[in-house]
Design an enzyme around this catalytic site. Structure first.
Site, PDB file in Angstrom:
ATOM      1  N   GLU A  44       0.829  -1.217   0.000  1.00 27.22           N
ATOM      2  CA  GLU A  44       0.000   0.000   0.000  1.00 27.22           C
ATOM      3  C   GLU A  44       0.864   1.270   0.000  1.00 27.22           C
ATOM      4  O   GLU A  44       1.804   1.388   0.791  1.00 27.22           O
ATOM      5  CB  GLU A  44      -0.876  -0.033   1.264  1.00 27.22           C
ATOM      6  N   LYS A 115      -9.380   2.270  -2.335  1.00 31.72           N
ATOM      7  CA  LYS A 115      -9.656   1.694  -1.006  1.00 31.72           C
ATOM      8  C   LYS A 115     -11.046   2.132  -0.547  1.00 31.72           C
ATOM      9  O   LYS A 115     -11.400   3.313  -0.655  1.00 31.72           O
ATOM     10  CB  LYS A 115      -8.585   2.192  -0.037  1.00 31.72           C
ATOM     11  N   CYS A 151      -5.571  -3.085   2.109  1.00 34.98           N
ATOM     12  CA  CYS A 151      -5.431  -3.185   3.578  1.00 34.98           C
ATOM     13  C   CYS A 151      -6.764  -3.300   4.326  1.00 34.98           C
ATOM     14  O   CYS A 151      -7.387  -4.344   4.302  1.00 34.98           O
ATOM     15  CB  CYS A 151      -4.601  -1.995   4.078  1.00 34.98           C
TER      16      CYS A 151
END
Lengths: 553, 553
Positions: A44, A115, A151
């Site tokens: 990330e 994300k 994540c």
């Protein structure tokens, strides 16, 4: 569908150092090409380093992210790479950026996945910068359908969901063959098991393999332990990429059977608690120096357990030739303290100096005598000694280019048992997230094979030695009790009644909580603390200073 | 519909001090009842104080919020009160709390409205704690339909919307008669105009009157200026409640005509820039002391402009009897500096002492001589002097219970032109958000009626006086140029190329930006800075420390 060779690249990046990060990413892409890799996955925000914090608000910083992406994309011929970087939100409404996974192929950007779940708790501030994703799509590499997430997107799976949406639930409609998650999941002493469980839970829920790439390295307070992993569709951890080290490993994925074959030797061991704390702190020191271009450390060695442990960690991180220990005795220092400190320095082969603070302290006393008017010796004189040490250490630091390592522990920091601008000085707090009892545990680990820290340092009663026969236990409860109360208040955030119910004296609990709350002002000026717990002092714990809560005496 | 008497209560709360806040709210409700008020409106999160920060994560803190709400509700007979407090999110998914406006009537909770737009930028962290509202409803008081919102809910109205939703757009379907907004909108020197414009824009868009209640008071770094206001349906500001002071005023609202009649004398004046900065800093000092139970301040008076200004502000905030000035000359201090400092102290009637740092500095030099080995005098010795001052001031502080006021300005803090643990010591940084040029402006304001700060202090070239004939201009560009570059980088977040395009030397710009970025570690240990700009050092500016961005030499 033919099988896919996937490479997981668990690397250390340097925030804002675009040249370094880009070159490292491209070098790994080139190496992977030689190995016949089809897809290489980085972590990330690897392009800019994690966490970039408010640099994300600088247009020039984002421009450099984009330039890096272009350069990395150009290297992606005959290979697909997934890298993390911010993306500019093209829509006027909402935050200016997304936290994205770029899919790079054929020399260009093939796809960008944003994300969805933005962590905004403890040390995380992602809503500060990013708009959450609302459009769900998969990615295709050689006809393999990949559910690509970033994540936190996989973390909304346990009993207390922090978000009202679950990205993988949305992505399953596209019948992905596998999951890829790119992460920057920081270390704490309980995180390895938790992170594994979350990944296992995802695989058990969605029944497809998972390739999980984590960041490794340290960024000031935050330590990233790596521990990237590959999981089978049935919930087994097929392999991990090791902890506290860079690693890249390849795997063959068969989309027909949804099975994974490792192409390197596998290892699914995890380090035990003391070992992981030890390695985390060593990495934290090492990277604090490396990433700022420093090499040499200095510290005050008191003969007590805290500075002893910091010295050993510093020697392991930086090499004994780069560490200097300074003993700064006063009229109240015991002989055994000085001798113990010398014995440790000799054990480690670290150069040491003995620099008395007497002249400095005497000059301060003399200068202040007309104003102090024979008032009794008290905290003022105690602090003057501690600050004399601070000034001497900082003078050596300034003269010779050492970075001063701070040796305060979490128990002291919590109750304010330390002198601001004195023993609270330093560029980095090495053990500021270890309660005193944890300092003892880690010293025992340090001595597991042979005695490095002399026994007498470990067994004598803790003392600041700022007045005759002083002991920590004069002002504080036994560390065993103190630490238990602190852990319940700081980590568990229990109220006074709940802590008392757990078997502690009501007055003592009130006193400890009051000390914690009335010492926020001191901690605000403490050095950055290497974070090894779920709730460290520093950016993950944001308390008011002038508040009046549980602070009555 | 009969007319409604509305009271706006602009009050100062103390974070976590539930007893104090609750009693103050109830006392105002009781007084309003006597005045025939139908609806009294308090500010955002007034029950717990703003900002509560991570105390919101403590169950016991939330429990006390709820108990306070119960106590306040019990006082709400024959009156409706709107108060701000957190609410527990009853749903498992999402964050645990809402940031809510409670409508209290008939001795109980009549309605709870949650905040929709959660600011999460600069000093704001509301996504850290709160789930955003998604259900829109109005509130009815005596058959008047009120669109009740919380602070940021009205702020998504300008050119660069930060959110994808607009609560008032949703609420207009219920044809409200008026808007009520409860706020905790912190001060910065440009905020008063901006805040007024946002409120005017809302009224011009929705064509109903607006009753806006803001917080007043200071919480460590954050200053709340008040400036609550009432706006007519046609976009006129009918009245404000004053700046930097508590106030409560009543208004009669006629729902048939949607008009407002003030029941007290009105005032829509706003303080000019220097006046507002002055008042903000005085309030900031005053409340930092008041809310922690401190009364007495100490500071080092160098004869320079920065400490002169801080002394005047401290005297205004705390009274001359509570401020002590200490001159700490060294061998490098000029006579005129000492004389200027004395003249100022005498002007203000503040007790002062002259305490030479020579003995302390000499003792340090002597102690370190065997290690410094005749190396040339450099930054180490400069810092030793500054730290000698720090130790002496802190000793007096510890002995007599003074709080040390820090006198660093924003230009120095930005480029690291100050000594950590030396002149960077202090419990509170008073002018750390004023560039040096702004320090000059504020001194001119201070002297507007009569000379308080001697002219010679204002006209001499700035110097740290840490080596012979030192001037700030030896190391730094002229402050006019430096401050312009700093403002473009820190406030506007321009990149180096953009700053150069604005007419500055490329090498100089690179040097300044490098200094800003490589001194984050120092600022991390600086005292809390009273915030008067849109981007102050402190909790609103979160930069990495070990990053390498624009930091090449």
């Amino acid at each position: 569908m033919s099988s896919l060779v996937i490479s997981i690249a668990q690397l250390d990046y340097h925030t804002g150092n675009f040249e370094y990060n880009t070159q490292k990413i491209i070098a790994n892409i080139e190496a992977a090409k030689q190995e016949g890799v089809d897809l290489i996955v980085f972590s990330e925000l690897c392009v800019c380093g994690y966490p970039p914090r408010d640099f994300l608000e600088f247009g020039n910083f984002i421009k450099q992210c984009n330039q890096s992406i272009q350069a990395i994309a150009a290297a992606c011929t005959n290979i697909t790479a997934i890298v993390g970087a911010p993306t500019v939100n093209p829509v006027k409404e909402g935050k200016d950026l997304y936290n994205s996974a770029y899919v790079l192929a054929n020399g260009q950007i093939a796809e960008i996945i944003h994300k969805t779940l933005l962590p905004n708790y403890d040390i995380f501030d992602e809503y500060r910068y990013f708009e959450p994703n609302r459009i769900f799509k998969t990615v295709s590499v050689k006809n393999v359908t990949i559910a690509l997430t970033v994540c936190e997107d996989l973390w909304n799976i346990n009993d207390n969901p922090m978000y009202i949406i679950n990205p993988m639930d949305e992505l399953m409609q596209y019948k992905p063959d596998m999951m890829v998650n790119i992460a920057a999941s920081p270390f704490n002493k309980q995180q390895i098991e938790l992170r594994r469980q979350v990944m296992v839970d995802n695989v058990l829920k969605y029944h497809i393999p998972l390739f999980y790439t984590n960041h490794i390295g340290a960024q000031t307070q935050l330590i990233f332990d790596g521990g990237s992993m590959v999981l089978s569709a049935t919930g087994d951890i097929v392999d991990t990429l090791g902890y506290f080290e860079e690693s890249r490993k390849n795997y063959q994925f068969n989309p027909a059977t949804k099975t994974v074959v490792p192409l390197h030797e596998t290892n699914t061991q995890i380090p035990q608690t003391q070992e992981r704390i030890w390695n985390a702190l060593v990495l934290g020191i090492k990277e604090y120096f490396l990433k700022q271009g420093f090499t040499k450390a200095i510290l005050g060695l008191s003969g007590g357990i805290d500075s002893a442990l910091v010295l050993v960690l510093a020697v392991e991180a930086l090499g004994k030739e780069n560490v200097r220990a300074v003993l700064l005795p006063s009229r109240f220092s015991s002989d055994h303290s000085v001798n113990d400190a010398i014995a440790l320095a000799i054990n480690l082969g670290v150069p040491y100096d003995i620099i008395s603070i007497e002249d400095t302290f005497a000059a301060l006393e003399k200068t202040l005598a007309p104003y102090f008017n024979n008032l009794p010796f008290n905290i003022a004189e105690e602090n003057m000694q501690s600050r004399s040490r601070g000034v001497l250490l900082m003078a050596l630091s300034n003269k010779f280019g050492y970075i001063l390592l701070n040796t305060s522990n979490k128990s002291e920091l919590a109750v304010g048992y330390g002198t601001l601008y004195g023993d609270m000085c330093g560029g980095l707090s090495v053990i500021g997230d270890l309660y005193k009892s944890e300092v003892f545990d880690l010293c025992a680990y340090c001595n597991r094979n042979r005695i490095i820290i002399p026994e007498s340092i470990l067994t004598k009663p803790p003392s600041a030695e700022l007045r005759p026969d002083q002991k920590d236990s004069d002002s504080l409860p036994d560390y065993e009790i103190l630490d238990a109360i602190l852990e319940m208040y700081i980590e568990q955030r229990l109220g006074p009644d709940e802590i008392v119910k757990n078997g502690f004296n009501s007055q003592l609990v009130q006193k400890v909580l009051r000390l914690v709350n009335t010492n926020e002002w001191k901690r605000l000026q403490a050095p950055p603390v290497l974070r090894i717990s779920q709730k460290a002092f520093g950016p993950g714990r944001r308390m008011p200073i002038v508040a009046k809560y549980l602070s009555e005496s």
